[in-house]
Write a protein that holds these residues in place. Sequence first.
Motif, PDB file in Angstrom:
ATOM      1  N   LEU A  20       0.839  -1.194   0.000  1.00 52.94           N
ATOM      2  CA  LEU A  20       0.000   0.000   0.000  1.00 52.94           C
ATOM      3  C   LEU A  20       0.883   1.256   0.000  1.00 52.94           C
ATOM      4  O   LEU A  20       2.076   1.183   0.297  1.00 52.94           O
ATOM      5  CB  LEU A  20      -0.923  -0.028   1.219  1.00 52.94           C
ATOM      6  N   PRO A  21       0.305   2.416  -0.333  1.00 52.42           N
ATOM      7  CA  PRO A  21       1.116   3.604  -0.640  1.00 52.42           C
ATOM      8  C   PRO A  21       2.159   4.006   0.402  1.00 52.42           C
ATOM      9  O   PRO A  21       3.318   4.280   0.054  1.00 52.42           O
ATOM     10  CB  PRO A  21       0.064   4.700  -0.827  1.00 52.42           C
ATOM     11  N   GLU A 205       7.831  -9.838   9.118  1.00 50.33           N
ATOM     12  CA  GLU A 205       8.375  -8.607   8.519  1.00 50.33           C
ATOM     13  C   GLU A 205       7.524  -7.375   8.796  1.00 50.33           C
ATOM     14  O   GLU A 205       7.973  -6.245   8.586  1.00 50.33           O
ATOM     15  CB  GLU A 205       8.538  -8.794   6.999  1.00 50.33           C
ATOM     16  N   PHE A 206       6.288  -7.559   9.262  1.00 44.11           N
ATOM     17  CA  PHE A 206       5.395  -6.417   9.481  1.00 44.11           C
ATOM     18  C   PHE A 206       5.711  -5.716  10.803  1.00 44.11           C
ATOM     19  O   PHE A 206       6.108  -6.350  11.780  1.00 44.11           O
ATOM     20  CB  PHE A 206       3.934  -6.877   9.510  1.00 44.11           C
ATOM     21  N   ASN A 207       5.483  -4.401  10.807  1.00 39.29           N
ATOM     22  CA  ASN A 207       5.492  -3.630  12.050  1.00 39.29           C
ATOM     23  C   ASN A 207       4.123  -2.983  12.219  1.00 39.29           C
ATOM     24  O   ASN A 207       3.230  -3.177  11.398  1.00 39.29           O
ATOM     25  CB  ASN A 207       6.615  -2.587  12.049  1.00 39.29           C
ATOM     26  N   GLN A 208       3.950  -2.204  13.269  1.00 35.83           N
ATOM     27  CA  GLN A 208       2.613  -1.668  13.541  1.00 35.83           C
ATOM     28  C   GLN A 208       2.166  -0.680  12.465  1.00 35.83           C
ATOM     29  O   GLN A 208       0.965  -0.591  12.160  1.00 35.83           O
ATOM     30  CB  GLN A 208       2.577  -1.009  14.918  1.00 35.83           C
ATOM     31  N   ASP A 209       3.098   0.050  11.863  1.00 36.64           N
ATOM     32  CA  ASP A 209       2.721   1.006  10.822  1.00 36.64           C
ATOM     33  C   ASP A 209       2.210   0.297   9.568  1.00 36.64           C
ATOM     34  O   ASP A 209       1.205   0.707   8.973  1.00 36.64           O
ATOM     35  CB  ASP A 209       3.902   1.905  10.461  1.00 36.64           C
ATOM     36  N   GLU A 213      -1.827   0.384   8.327  1.00 36.94           N
ATOM     37  CA  GLU A 213      -2.245   0.817   6.993  1.00 36.94           C
ATOM     38  C   GLU A 213      -3.133  -0.239   6.333  1.00 36.94           C
ATOM     39  O   GLU A 213      -4.146   0.097   5.697  1.00 36.94           O
ATOM     40  CB  GLU A 213      -1.016   1.093   6.120  1.00 36.94           C
ATOM     41  N   ILE A 214      -2.799  -1.502   6.502  1.00 34.17           N
ATOM     42  CA  ILE A 214      -3.601  -2.572   5.901  1.00 34.17           C
ATOM     43  C   ILE A 214      -4.965  -2.663   6.567  1.00 34.17           C
ATOM     44  O   ILE A 214      -6.007  -2.734   5.893  1.00 34.17           O
ATOM     45  CB  ILE A 214      -2.863  -3.928   6.000  1.00 34.17           C
ATOM     46  N   VAL A 215      -4.989  -2.665   7.897  1.00 35.62           N
ATOM     47  CA  VAL A 215      -6.259  -2.775   8.625  1.00 35.62           C
ATOM     48  C   VAL A 215      -7.167  -1.595   8.294  1.00 35.62           C
ATOM     49  O   VAL A 215      -8.370  -1.772   8.036  1.00 35.62           O
ATOM     50  CB  VAL A 215      -6.000  -2.874  10.144  1.00 35.62           C
ATOM     51  N   ASN A 216      -6.621  -0.392   8.284  1.00 33.36           N
ATOM     52  CA  ASN A 216      -7.429   0.790   7.972  1.00 33.36           C
ATOM     53  C   ASN A 216      -7.962   0.738   6.542  1.00 33.36           C
ATOM     54  O   ASN A 216      -9.122   1.093   6.288  1.00 33.36           O
ATOM     55  CB  ASN A 216      -6.599   2.062   8.166  1.00 33.36           C
ATOM     56  N   THR A 217      -7.134   0.300   5.603  1.00 36.53           N
ATOM     57  CA  THR A 217      -7.562   0.222   4.201  1.00 36.53           C
ATOM     58  C   THR A 217      -8.648  -0.827   4.024  1.00 36.53           C
ATOM     59  O   THR A 217      -9.640  -0.593   3.307  1.00 36.53           O
ATOM     60  CB  THR A 217      -6.358  -0.104   3.299  1.00 36.53           C
ATOM     61  N   ARG A 218      -8.504  -1.948   4.680  1.00 29.96           N
ATOM     62  CA  ARG A 218      -9.506  -3.009   4.527  1.00 29.96           C
ATOM     63  C   ARG A 218     -10.819  -2.640   5.217  1.00 29.96           C
ATOM     64  O   ARG A 218     -11.873  -3.112   4.815  1.00 29.96           O
ATOM     65  CB  ARG A 218      -8.928  -4.347   5.010  1.00 29.96           C
ATOM     66  N   HIS A 232      -9.513  -6.079  15.348  1.00 32.06           N
ATOM     67  CA  HIS A 232      -8.138  -6.164  14.835  1.00 32.06           C
ATOM     68  C   HIS A 232      -7.286  -4.958  15.241  1.00 32.06           C
ATOM     69  O   HIS A 232      -6.110  -5.115  15.579  1.00 32.06           O
ATOM     70  CB  HIS A 232      -8.145  -6.297  13.319  1.00 32.06           C
ATOM     71  N   VAL A 233      -7.875  -3.767  15.207  1.00 31.45           N
ATOM     72  CA  VAL A 233      -7.070  -2.563  15.424  1.00 31.45           C
ATOM     73  C   VAL A 233      -6.540  -2.488  16.856  1.00 31.45           C
ATOM     74  O   VAL A 233      -5.491  -1.868  17.095  1.00 31.45           O
ATOM     75  CB  VAL A 233      -7.889  -1.296  15.054  1.00 31.45           C
ATOM     76  N   THR A 234      -7.208  -3.144  17.785  1.00 26.64           N
ATOM     77  CA  THR A 234      -6.717  -3.139  19.171  1.00 26.64           C
ATOM     78  C   THR A 234      -5.455  -3.991  19.324  1.00 26.64           C
ATOM     79  O   THR A 234      -4.759  -3.873  20.341  1.00 26.64           O
ATOM     80  CB  THR A 234      -7.790  -3.683  20.137  1.00 26.64           C
TER      81      THR A 234
END
Length: 256
Positions: A20-21, A205-209, A213-218, A232-234
């Motif tokens: 994502l961007p 490989e993922f971090n919180q940022d 971004e993925i959770v917010n986009t989905r 999920h966001v919690t």
Amino acid sequence: MNLKIHAPIRIAILECDTPLPKTKERFQGYGGVFELLLRSSAKALNRPELDPEKGLEISKWQVELDPDNYPDPETIDAILITGSKHDSFADTPWINKLVEYTEKILSQTQVRVIGVCFGHQIVGRALKAGVGRNPDGWEAAVNNIDLSAKGKELFGVEKLRLHQMHRDCVFHYPEGVEELGSSPVCKVQGMYSPRRLMTVQGHPEFNQDIMKEIVNTRHATGIFDDEAYNNHVTKVNLPHDGLIVGQAFLKFLLEQ
């Protein structure tokens, strides 16, 4: 057959999606995300035979967008298959080509294979395991993984916490691999065969940022409804063990 360990270890990252961007702006592609993980893991591992910079020769191959361009197995020591938003079980040309290439690597070469999320499922499919939509639904953000005895040995911890982002899964362990762990939502969380393959369903490989971004986009696109999003966001900012998994990947590549 034992792989002759080169200095440096030559790892080809097979990129199966475009970030994502915000993540793309920072890392260019998922290859950049994994390069950071691998070099950070080499630094944390602190082994004299694996310099964090000079000990890894990392190349990146965008096999989703350029499916005719794959690394020659004679020129690499390992492949790492990344995650993807696509279905690992889809009957599409580039995914079929990836499965065929992975089958060839596993059956005809000494090149070692690391698979992450979609990549883990591609390895399962290449080994003739069932892969498909998980009837238990999504697993997202940081979740706990119950480790097998082999998982505890390889990761050096009793439990593993990893970012997850999947609703597909490998349904059963293929013949000839060892179980690494499971979760309430997903039975097959990791596979291992010495000097051959190592996979995880989660995203070390993922971090919180990246995850945020993925959770917010989905959520914004309706993939996650409000209830799922709030769940999920919690868990996005919870501590996770990505660096532990990255070190395990490198120890796997160093196995003699």
